[in-house]
Write an enzyme that holds these catalytic residues in place. Sequence first.
Site, short mmCIF file in Angstrom:
data_model
loop_
_atom_site.label_atom_id
_atom_site.label_comp_id
_atom_site.label_asym_id
_atom_site.label_seq_id
_atom_site.Cartn_x
_atom_site.Cartn_y
_atom_site.Cartn_z
N ALA A 154 0.83 -1.21 0.00
CA ALA A 154 0.00 0.00 0.00
C ALA A 154 0.87 1.27 0.00
O ALA A 154 0.56 2.23 -0.73
CB ALA A 154 -0.94 -0.02 1.21
N ARG A 193 2.88 10.28 -9.88
CA ARG A 193 2.29 10.42 -11.22
C ARG A 193 1.22 11.52 -11.28
O ARG A 193 0.73 11.85 -12.33
CB ARG A 193 1.64 9.10 -11.65
CG ARG A 193 2.61 8.03 -12.09
CD ARG A 193 1.87 6.95 -12.86
NE ARG A 193 0.83 6.33 -12.07
CZ ARG A 193 1.00 5.25 -11.31
NH1 ARG A 193 2.17 4.69 -11.24
NH2 ARG A 193 0.00 4.73 -10.63
N CYS A 248 3.22 -12.08 -1.91
CA CYS A 248 2.40 -13.12 -2.55
C CYS A 248 3.26 -14.11 -3.34
O CYS A 248 2.87 -15.26 -3.52
CB CYS A 248 1.38 -12.47 -3.50
SG CYS A 248 0.49 -11.09 -2.78
N ASN A 276 -3.40 -2.66 -2.89
CA ASN A 276 -3.02 -1.82 -4.03
C ASN A 276 -4.14 -0.87 -4.43
O ASN A 276 -3.92 0.31 -4.70
CB ASN A 276 -2.60 -2.70 -5.21
CG ASN A 276 -1.14 -3.09 -5.10
OD1 ASN A 276 -0.26 -2.30 -5.36
ND2 ASN A 276 -0.89 -4.30 -4.63
#
Length: 454
Positions: A13, A23, A45, A308
């Site tokens: 996160a 961005r 993961c 995410n």
Amino acid sequence: MKQKIVIIGGVAAGPKITAKLLRTKDFDCQIDLYTEENLISYSSCGLPYYIEGLIPDSNRLIVRRPEQFEEQGANIHLNKRCTKILPEEHKIIIQDTITGETQEVEYDKLAITTGARPIIPSIKGINLKNIFSIRTLQDGINIRQKMLESKKAVILGGGYIGIELLEAFHANNIFTTMIEREDHILSLLDPEISDLVKEEILAIAKDNVDIITSDAITAFEGTDKVEKVITKSGKVIETDMVIIAAGIRPNTEIAAEAGIELGVSNAIRVNNRMQTCTKDIYAAGDCTENFHLVSKNYAWIPLGSTANKEGRCAAINMAGQYDAFPGVLGSAVTRFRNLTISLTGLTETEAKKFGFDVICATMTKKDKAGYMPDAANITIKLVVDKRFKKILGAQAFGGGNADKRVNTVASAIQAEQTLDEFLHLDMTYAPPFSTAVDPLISAALIINNKIYKN
Ligand SMILES: Cc1cc2nc3c(=O)[nH]c(=O)nc-3n(C[C@H](O)[C@H](O)[C@H](O)COP(=O)(O)OP(=O)(O)OC[C@H]3O[C@@H](n4cnc5c(N)ncnc54)[C@H](O)[C@@H]3O)c2cc1C
């Protein structure tokens, strides 16, 4: 004026917030990310597959290195633990984990992305050598190293991480015993589904896998390193190593001490813009609770996919724009060798607990045309609300693409489709991919027939 954005935590996160802010156009900010680890932005993961040996180099799991963020203008502070949040003063206290030195850091907006940590049960002998938990990249490296010199292993816990490690050890020919104190492994599934999954796993791996349920580990024995595991029922299992996969808890102590409201399972309560109840403090990822889109209740379903999405949402809102994260269905997928196991929404057990008038169907069918050489069985359980004919959830497992079916159900649930609408979904079909009536639609048709007594 430049806004001071401070982020605590750097695995999923935290880096997502950083990347999105970098961005974001027309938002002038200084980004400082603090993590107690010595690296950032890696895929936990992927750890089971690194341990298995499918990914030869652990560096492949690193998504972004600190230098990459620094080149783009963010400041990444490694080995720095946040020990206190002072919301009134808009400050946090940071301690260097190597030197012990502390410093105060001011923020205009703060993001807490401190994640979660493994639960370590207080079992006699838990501190013996070769007993591991799994969360960080270093944990993965340590486990693989020990696995390569082991012949026998024990996994405490039958959740999805336990199953993924079982695959890793099985593939490396390590005789592995999984011990689950509940009556069923994979408690996220309905009991009869998890029992079928257990049978499938044992059928694939009976030579070097044992799964014990309804029995708990009461002691680890050995002189310096673990040599034996003792269970409540009196079993004595010799082993070279043990993995503790007994679940996780959120890292929210510093948030709680600062008066930030916690919710389910002590995870941080956030609104759909990832704002905590405390001014200018946001939170995202495993340290936050989630709104469940079917039960309409809060739940704690910590997943990398969600971390995410929440990170992105937090960044947009921190930059003064608008984004709303609606909530989760708990969609998840795992595997044991070529057996895929997936679920979304509510199980029958959960749906009944929330008071739905539940109707279910379980269908086993070939995942593709039966004449195709690689056709395999897939079992799908669909859970529907009888009253409103709304789909509540699905569980699927099998040799084919169980997750493809579950993802279709996830879309239907979020689109609030009725069973009728779902039955008319225009899904793809060709013999190598599905059957003319997909197993998922077959399950829906069974429910339809039950409702309308066709
Ligand atoms: C073996 C394994 C397999 C998994 N597989 C999947 C999968 O297939 N699919 C899926 O969706 N999810 C999976 N997950 C879960 C996924 O990894 C997590 O949901 C994700 O990592 C959460 O990211 P996060 O950034 O919220 O928290 P974390 O990954 O927990 O990161 C938090 C970071 O914050 C740091 N931190 C904590 N407190 C402080 C502090 N006070 N000061 C400074 N730093 C601090 C921690 O050390 C850590 O580095 C898996 C997890 C594991 C362990």
